[in-house]
Design an enzyme around this catalytic site. Structure first.
Site, PDB file in Angstrom:
ATOM      1  N   GLN A  34       0.849  -1.205   0.000  1.00 31.04           N
ATOM      2  CA  GLN A  34       0.000   0.000   0.000  1.00 31.04           C
ATOM      3  C   GLN A  34       0.875   1.242   0.000  1.00 31.04           C
ATOM      4  OE1 GLN A  34      -0.327   1.960   3.178  1.00 31.04           O
ATOM      5  NE2 GLN A  34      -1.392   3.575   2.053  1.00 31.04           N
ATOM      6  N   TYR A  92       1.218   5.404   0.305  1.00 34.18           N
ATOM      7  CA  TYR A  92       0.831   6.789   0.513  1.00 34.18           C
ATOM      8  C   TYR A  92       1.814   7.619  -0.307  1.00 34.18           C
ATOM      9  CZ  TYR A  92      -2.452   6.076   4.441  1.00 34.18           C
ATOM     10  OH  TYR A  92      -3.529   5.739   5.222  1.00 34.18           O
ATOM     11  N   THR A 143      -3.431   4.449  -2.013  1.00 34.14           N
ATOM     12  CA  THR A 143      -4.562   4.906  -1.198  1.00 34.14           C
ATOM     13  C   THR A 143      -4.944   6.329  -1.591  1.00 34.14           C
ATOM     14  OG1 THR A 143      -3.998   3.477   0.649  1.00 34.14           O
ATOM     15  CG2 THR A 143      -5.304   5.436   1.164  1.00 34.14           C
ATOM     16  N   ARG A 166      -9.698  12.017  15.026  1.00 33.89           N
ATOM     17  CA  ARG A 166     -10.126  10.793  15.715  1.00 33.89           C
ATOM     18  C   ARG A 166     -10.104  11.073  17.221  1.00 33.89           C
ATOM     19  NH1 ARG A 166      -6.464   7.713  11.867  1.00 33.89           N
ATOM     20  NH2 ARG A 166      -7.643   7.871   9.939  1.00 33.89           N
ATOM     21  N   LYS A 197      -7.153   2.407  -3.768  1.00 37.98           N
ATOM     22  CA  LYS A 197      -7.882   2.009  -2.548  1.00 37.98           C
ATOM     23  C   LYS A 197      -8.621   3.215  -1.988  1.00 37.98           C
ATOM     24  CE  LYS A 197      -7.020   0.101   2.087  1.00 37.98           C
ATOM     25  NZ  LYS A 197      -7.242   1.241   2.973  1.00 37.98           N
ATOM     26  N   HIS A 201     -12.078   3.420   4.314  1.00 31.30           N
ATOM     27  CA  HIS A 201     -10.994   3.419   5.301  1.00 31.30           C
ATOM     28  C   HIS A 201     -11.512   2.925   6.661  1.00 31.30           C
ATOM     29  CE1 HIS A 201      -6.834   5.290   5.090  1.00 31.30           C
ATOM     30  NE2 HIS A 201      -6.866   4.983   6.373  1.00 31.30           N
ATOM     31  N   ARG A 259     -12.810   5.730   9.104  1.00 28.61           N
ATOM     32  CA  ARG A 259     -11.835   6.537   9.855  1.00 28.61           C
ATOM     33  C   ARG A 259     -11.576   7.908   9.251  1.00 28.61           C
ATOM     34  NH1 ARG A 259      -8.754   3.519  13.362  1.00 28.61           N
ATOM     35  NH2 ARG A 259      -6.751   4.518  13.018  1.00 28.61           N
TER      36      ARG A 259
HETATM   37  C1  LIG Z   1      -5.632   1.414  12.921  1.00 27.52           C
HETATM   38  C2  LIG Z   1      -5.832   1.506  11.438  1.00 27.52           C
HETATM   39  C3  LIG Z   1      -4.808   2.018  10.654  1.00 27.52           C
HETATM   40  C4  LIG Z   1      -4.985   2.093   9.257  1.00 27.52           C
HETATM   41  N1  LIG Z   1      -3.944   2.528   8.481  1.00 27.52           N
HETATM   42  C5  LIG Z   1      -4.085   2.537   7.129  1.00 27.52           C
HETATM   43  C6  LIG Z   1      -2.984   2.896   6.297  1.00 27.52           C
HETATM   44  O1  LIG Z   1      -1.873   3.166   6.776  1.00 27.52           O
HETATM   45  N2  LIG Z   1      -3.202   2.913   4.952  1.00 27.52           N
HETATM   46  C7  LIG Z   1      -4.418   2.603   4.386  1.00 27.52           C
HETATM   47  O2  LIG Z   1      -4.566   2.628   3.163  1.00 27.52           O
HETATM   48  N3  LIG Z   1      -5.460   2.234   5.165  1.00 27.52           N
HETATM   49  C8  LIG Z   1      -5.322   2.187   6.508  1.00 27.52           C
HETATM   50  N4  LIG Z   1      -6.370   1.788   7.293  1.00 27.52           N
HETATM   51  C9  LIG Z   1      -7.638   1.381   6.648  1.00 27.52           C
HETATM   52  C10 LIG Z   1      -7.614  -0.119   6.359  1.00 27.52           C
HETATM   53  O3  LIG Z   1      -6.685  -0.422   5.356  1.00 27.52           O
HETATM   54  C11 LIG Z   1      -8.978  -0.629   5.912  1.00 27.52           C
HETATM   55  O4  LIG Z   1      -9.439   0.139   4.818  1.00 27.52           O
HETATM   56  C12 LIG Z   1     -10.012  -0.623   7.015  1.00 27.52           C
HETATM   57  O5  LIG Z   1      -9.448  -1.029   8.225  1.00 27.52           O
HETATM   58  C13 LIG Z   1     -11.159  -1.533   6.642  1.00 27.52           C
HETATM   59  O6  LIG Z   1     -12.143  -1.542   7.617  1.00 27.52           O
HETATM   60  P1  LIG Z   1     -12.255  -2.661   8.750  1.00 27.52           P
HETATM   61  O7  LIG Z   1     -11.227  -2.318   9.775  1.00 27.52           O
HETATM   62  O8  LIG Z   1     -13.648  -2.473   9.244  1.00 27.52           O
HETATM   63  O9  LIG Z   1     -12.010  -3.991   8.117  1.00 27.52           O
HETATM   64  C14 LIG Z   1      -6.223   1.692   8.670  1.00 27.52           C
HETATM   65  C15 LIG Z   1      -7.223   1.156   9.481  1.00 27.52           C
HETATM   66  C16 LIG Z   1      -7.040   1.051  10.844  1.00 27.52           C
HETATM   67  C17 LIG Z   1      -8.143   0.446  11.663  1.00 27.52           C
END
Ligand SMILES: Cc1cc2nc3c(=O)[nH]c(=O)nc-3n(C[C@H](O)[C@H](O)[C@H](O)COP(=O)(O)O)c2cc1C
Length: 414
Positions: free
Chosen positions: A155, A157, A185, A194, A281, A305, A308
């Site tokens: 992934q 950034y 992403t 958050r 993504k 995401h 989030r």
């Molecule tokens: C703690 C945390 C950190 C995350 N960090 C990233 C990240 O660095 N890059 C990214 O593309 N998505 C990040 N995500 C999003 C996840 O890749 C994913 O899209 C998301 O967790 C999916 O939802 P779910 O947790 O309900 O399965 C993060 C999610 C969480 C929970």
């Protein structure tokens, strides 16, 4: 156990571990039969600030809750008299996977469970499922690729300084390490608010407070893992900062340089620089899926995401059917955000995804069971998917897409 399920999609599949009811694995299945049970155990073993970091959404968690509620309302009508055997196998970008439920990237995962990136990479290889290691993972992409082999995805950034020099160096490194799938992403253009992290004083680099120290001291299994692994570090970034690459330096670099989105022009440049599969993504609009296809991506990961980034965003599952209708067979459609069971994966596949991913579910596994937690969750979700497919009369993932369904909250773009 999985083999049993495959042979007989019958009422016996409910008796998980039948025939080996006293094995440690079967005992674990009885203690932690669902992700909710895994979550409860994880909550008791991860320091509170780290658990909040994993579980929290943006704002009032509304988007995160909406993801869950919307998935719950997707109804599927079973058909009977269909073949008894069930296969969850899927080919994604030329690699045959045992199940269509991969691991989403979770940045700074080492806070949640020390050593997380390495554990997830090894579990992906063991379970034969894709693992999208993050730019902000706590092991370097070269190390991930060694552990996960053909299941390692990367992934990205953006690091826009100097005309994206670091971004393109990361792409080069991923290719040199043997990674075949790159995921850019798009959906974190700003740092989202958050509230749980703010209240907990969770800042990077981490500065312990009396409260966080107390929470760490009350989590002996987590502390033990920390003792073994050391403090989590941005390993992918270390070579781009002045030596010695201390945590403070790499964290400062990350804070000042990283951008969580790309312009379509930059995605196009990536396309030209990368000969493997390229996916974007975080897509929630069919028009963005169109833009992505126009610049030549191979896949689109529908995601918000995990709730989030934007509290007003729709549940990701609610935009999936419209994006599936618009993309058709021009790109591989993938889905995450809210997956907590094999049945959820079946729902997303029925609505048009070729593969699904989960972020929190796998990290909760690590919290609950340490080193073996991600493999445990992979097995749990796969078995639940097999059971759902058996019950639905869908011997293959393709058969899931033919089921009659009701999805009242589906987003209407017309
Ligand atoms: C703690 C945390 C950190 C995350 N960090 C990233 C990240 O660095 N890059 C990214 O593309 N998505 C990040 N995500 C999003 C996840 O890749 C994913 O899209 C998301 O967790 C999916 O939802 P779910 O947790 O309900 O399965 C993060 C999610 C969480 C929970």
């Amino acid at each position: 156990m999985s083999g049993d399920l495959r042979r007989t999609a019958s009422p016996h599949v409910q008796a998980w571990g039948a025939g080996s009811a006293t094995s440690p694995e079967a005992r674990l299945r009885r203690r932690l039969p669902t992700l909710d049970d895994v979550e409860r155990r994880a909550r008791s073993r991860i320091p509170r600030f780290a658990f909040d970091f994993l579980e929290g959404g943006t704002g009032g968690d509304l988007n995160m809750i909406r993801n869950r509620q919307a998935l719950d309302t997707v109804e599927l009508i079973p058909r009977y008299g269909t073949p008894e055997s069930v296969s969850t196998e899927v080919e994604l970008f030329g690699v045959r996977c045992a199940a269509p439920i991969g691991i989403s990237p979770v940045g700074v995962d080492g806070i949640i469970w020390p050593g997380a990136t390495k554990i997830l990479a090894a579990a992906a290889a063991q379970a034969r499922i894709p693992y999208i290691a993050g730019t902000l993972a706590t092991a370097a992409i070269e190390h991930v690729a060694e552990l996960a082999g053909p299941y390692a995805w990367f992934q990205l950034y953006g690091l826009p300084a100097n005309d994206h020099a670091v971004t393109f160096d990361l792409i080069r490194r991923a290719g040199a390490a043997g990674v075949r799938v790159l995921a850019a992403t798009l959906d974190a253009p700003v740092r989202s608010k958050r509230p749980r992290d703010l209240r907990n004083g969770l800042v990077i680099p981490f500065r312990p407070t009396a409260k966080t120290l107390f929470e760490m001291a009350s989590s002996p299994a987590w502390l033990l893992a920390l003792g073994k692994e050391g403090a989590p570090a941005f390993r992918n970034m270390e070579r781009y900062v002045k030596r010695p690459a201390t945590l403070a330096r790499t964290a400062g670099f990350v804070q000042s340089q990283i951008k969580g989105t790309f312009s379509w022009d930059t995605v196009k440049r990536m396309r030209n620089a990368w000969s493997g599969a390229l996916i974007v993504k975080g897509v929630l609009h069919p028009a963005d899926a169109e833009e992505a296809i126009a610049v030549g991506v191979d896949g689109v990961l529908v995601s918000n995401h995990g709730g989030r980034q934007l509290d007003a965003a729709p549940a990701a599952i609610d935009v999936l059917p419209a994006i599936a209708a618009s993309v058709g067979t021009r790109a591989t459609l993938l889905f995450d955000s809210g997956i907590r069971s094999g049945l959820d994966a079946a729902r997303a596949i029925a609505l048009g995804a070729r593969g699904t991913f989960a972020g929190r579910a796998f990290l909760l596994g690590l919290g609950a069971l340490g080193d073996r937690g991600a493999a445990y969750v992979a097995g749990l979700l796969k078995e639940e998917l097999e059971t759902a497919m058996g019950q639905l009369g869908a011997p293959s993932l393709d058969a899931l897409t033919t089921l009659t369904r009701r999805h009242g909250s589906a987003f209407d773009f017309t």
